[in-house]
Design an enzyme around this catalytic site. Structure first.
Site, PDB file in Angstrom:
ATOM      1  N   SER A  22      41.807  18.597  35.852  1.00 13.04           N
ATOM      2  CA  SER A  22      42.064  17.859  37.095  1.00 13.04           C
ATOM      3  C   SER A  22      41.916  16.335  36.965  1.00 13.04           C
ATOM      4  CB  SER A  22      41.174  18.379  38.221  1.00 13.04           C
ATOM      5  OG  SER A  22      41.527  19.704  38.501  1.00 13.04           O
ATOM      6  N   LYS A  71      32.726  27.234  45.421  1.00 12.58           N
ATOM      7  CA  LYS A  71      33.836  27.317  46.385  1.00 12.58           C
ATOM      8  C   LYS A  71      33.478  27.990  47.713  1.00 12.58           C
ATOM      9  CE  LYS A  71      38.045  27.378  43.738  1.00 12.58           C
ATOM     10  NZ  LYS A  71      39.202  28.209  43.397  1.00 12.58           N
ATOM     11  N   ASP A 107      45.120  26.663  46.928  1.00 12.30           N
ATOM     12  CA  ASP A 107      45.581  27.592  45.882  1.00 12.30           C
ATOM     13  C   ASP A 107      46.851  28.341  46.304  1.00 12.30           C
ATOM     14  OD1 ASP A 107      43.612  26.986  44.060  1.00 12.30           O
ATOM     15  OD2 ASP A 107      42.265  28.585  44.713  1.00 12.30           O
ATOM     16  N   GLY A 133      40.467  39.053  43.794  1.00  8.49           N
ATOM     17  CA  GLY A 133      39.399  38.046  43.809  1.00  8.49           C
ATOM     18  C   GLY A 133      39.830  36.825  44.613  1.00  8.49           C
TER      19      GLY A 133
HETATM   20  P1  ATR Z   1      39.331  34.400  40.737  1.00 10.38           P
HETATM   21  O1  ATR Z   1      38.641  33.433  41.633  1.00 10.38           O
HETATM   22  O2  ATR Z   1      39.999  33.757  39.553  1.00 10.38           O
HETATM   23  O3  ATR Z   1      40.254  35.310  41.484  1.00 10.38           O
HETATM   24  P2  ATR Z   1      37.389  36.512  40.655  1.00 10.38           P
HETATM   25  O4  ATR Z   1      37.170  36.334  42.113  1.00 10.38           O
HETATM   26  O5  ATR Z   1      36.219  36.715  39.767  1.00 10.38           O
HETATM   27  O6  ATR Z   1      38.173  35.283  40.065  1.00 10.38           O
HETATM   28  O7  ATR Z   1      38.409  37.741  40.461  1.00 10.38           O
HETATM   29  C1  ATR Z   1      38.796  38.229  39.210  1.00 10.38           C
HETATM   30  C2  ATR Z   1      39.830  39.346  39.377  1.00 10.38           C
HETATM   31  O8  ATR Z   1      40.181  39.839  38.072  1.00 10.38           O
HETATM   32  C3  ATR Z   1      39.333  40.543  40.164  1.00 10.38           C
HETATM   33  O9  ATR Z   1      40.409  41.121  40.880  1.00 10.38           O
HETATM   34  C4  ATR Z   1      38.850  41.485  39.060  1.00 10.38           C
HETATM   35  O10 ATR Z   1      38.858  42.850  39.405  1.00 10.38           O
HETATM   36  P3  ATR Z   1      37.551  43.525  40.117  1.00 10.38           P
HETATM   37  O11 ATR Z   1      37.630  43.137  41.553  1.00 10.38           O
HETATM   38  O12 ATR Z   1      37.700  44.959  39.883  1.00 10.38           O
HETATM   39  O13 ATR Z   1      36.348  42.931  39.416  1.00 10.38           O
HETATM   40  C5  ATR Z   1      39.939  41.239  38.028  1.00 10.38           C
HETATM   41  N1  ATR Z   1      39.492  41.623  36.674  1.00 10.38           N
HETATM   42  C6  ATR Z   1      38.614  40.971  35.879  1.00 10.38           C
HETATM   43  N2  ATR Z   1      38.463  41.622  34.712  1.00 10.38           N
HETATM   44  C7  ATR Z   1      39.269  42.734  34.779  1.00 10.38           C
HETATM   45  C8  ATR Z   1      39.559  43.824  33.891  1.00 10.38           C
HETATM   46  N3  ATR Z   1      38.981  43.902  32.686  1.00 10.38           N
HETATM   47  N4  ATR Z   1      40.428  44.766  34.307  1.00 10.38           N
HETATM   48  C9  ATR Z   1      41.014  44.701  35.524  1.00 10.38           C
HETATM   49  N5  ATR Z   1      40.788  43.698  36.403  1.00 10.38           N
HETATM   50  C10 ATR Z   1      39.925  42.728  36.039  1.00 10.38           C
END
Ligand code: ATR
Length: 290
Positions: A22, A71, A107, A133
């Site tokens: 950024s 956030k 976003d 997420g």
């Molecule tokens: P962001 O702010 O980038 O969205 P986050 O809120 O931590 O980050 O969300 C990460 C997303 O990636 C979530 O949807 C997570 O799934 P879960 O809700 O089941 O945790 C998904 N994610 C992370 N690792 C994963 C994996 N190995 N397989 C499938 N989904 C994954």
């Protein structure tokens, strides 16, 4: 760039911040437009957030970007938030409007702008979004306003269901949810017009991971991956190899920054300058330039 008594300060707060793109993106824009603004990054730990925001007020810092892990927590210290923040529950942009701190989340708008810039208007499409997420919440909300149907698939089904419940009061049943699994993916992708990955799968250091197997991709299914490190994820590489159109996550990062820039300055952001600055910065370590 001349920093002087009148220079307005914009800053990123979060932890960590040192590898953020950024500062580079925004300073390139300020310099090109000869704006009397500068952008810096402050590492702020969660337990220091209240004091940091007090500091923003007393130092009259003009604007902020907010990143992980602040956030959500930052909302309680703001004077107002916009409707997107009320739904998404997270802030990534703050404007100090003559002492009043206003929170936004750009976003979703960034994702929408990135799609449109790549001639992928969401109008009248069925979009499959992977993940539930923070990023998914923001983009689902923005896209739901403009598209026909959204299917949100997530590893943890309850999170996708809760997101859809929040969206349904405004968008009715055009947003649905399901578990991210092979069978449902196969079924939902068959009728989809656009696939968006909003999970962290495929992100450095797990570049070998992908949320969708190659045999479920097809030439007429464009793929937008929000992951931008690496620039080209395994998902995008495989989509390209079957002849599909791909959109890189870096585009979304730059457009959400552009949306913040416009809130802070009231002026149109120089997208091309910002995009080039981001690309240069991300490629610099690989070419040995520091
Ligand atoms: P962001 O702010 O980038 O969205 P986050 O809120 O931590 O980050 O969300 C990460 C997303 O990636 C979530 O949807 C997570 O799934 P879960 O809700 O089941 O945790 C998904 N994610 C992370 N690792 C994963 C994996 N190995 N397989 C499938 N989904 C994954």
């Amino acid at each position: 760039m001349t920093i002087q008594g009148t220079t307005k300060i914009c800053a990123l707060i979060g932890d960590p911040v040192e590898h953020s793109l950024s500062p580079c993106i925004h300073n390139a824009a300020f310099q090109r437009l000869k704006f009397d603004y500068v952008y810096v990054a402050f590492q702020v730990r969660r337990e220091e957030l209240a004091k940091a925001i007090q500091g923003v007020r007393s130092l009259k810092i003009h604007a902020l970007n907010v990143t992980m892990p602040l956030k959500v927590d930052v909302i309680q210290y703001l004077d107002r938030v916009d409707d997107v923040v009320k739904m998404v529950g997270a802030v990534n942009t703050i404007l100090n409007d003559e002492g009043s701190l206003i929170g936004y989340n750009t976003d979703g708008k960034g994702a929408l702008m990135a799609l449109k810039a790549n001639n992928e208007s969401p109008a009248d499409k069925k979009i499959v979004i992977l993940g539930a997420g923070g990023a998914s919440r923001a983009i689902s909300y923005s896209l739901a306003e403009e598209t026909r149907e959204i299917m949100i698939l997530n590893r943890t089904l309850e999170k996708a269901e809760s997101l859809v419940k929040d969206l349904s009061s405004k968008f009715g049943n055009k947003v649905r949810s399901g578990k991210l699994c092979r069978n449902l993916l196969r079924k939902e992708l068959k009728e989809a017009d656009l696939l968006i990955n909003a999970t962290s799968l495929g992100m450095h250091p797990n570049e070998d991971k992908t949320p969708v197997k190659k045999n479920l991709l097809r030439p007429d299914l464009p793929v937008f991956d929000l992951v931008y490190d690496p620039l080209e994820t395994r998902l995008l590489m495989e989509a390209k190899s079957v002849g599909a159109k791909t959109i890189e996550g870096l585009t979304m990062l730059v457009y959400q920054g552009a949306a913040s820039f416009e809130i802070w300055t009231g002026k149109k952001a120089p997208i091309q300058v910002m995009l080039e600055a981001a690309q240069e910065k991300i490629e610099a370590p690989k070419s040995g330039i520091v």
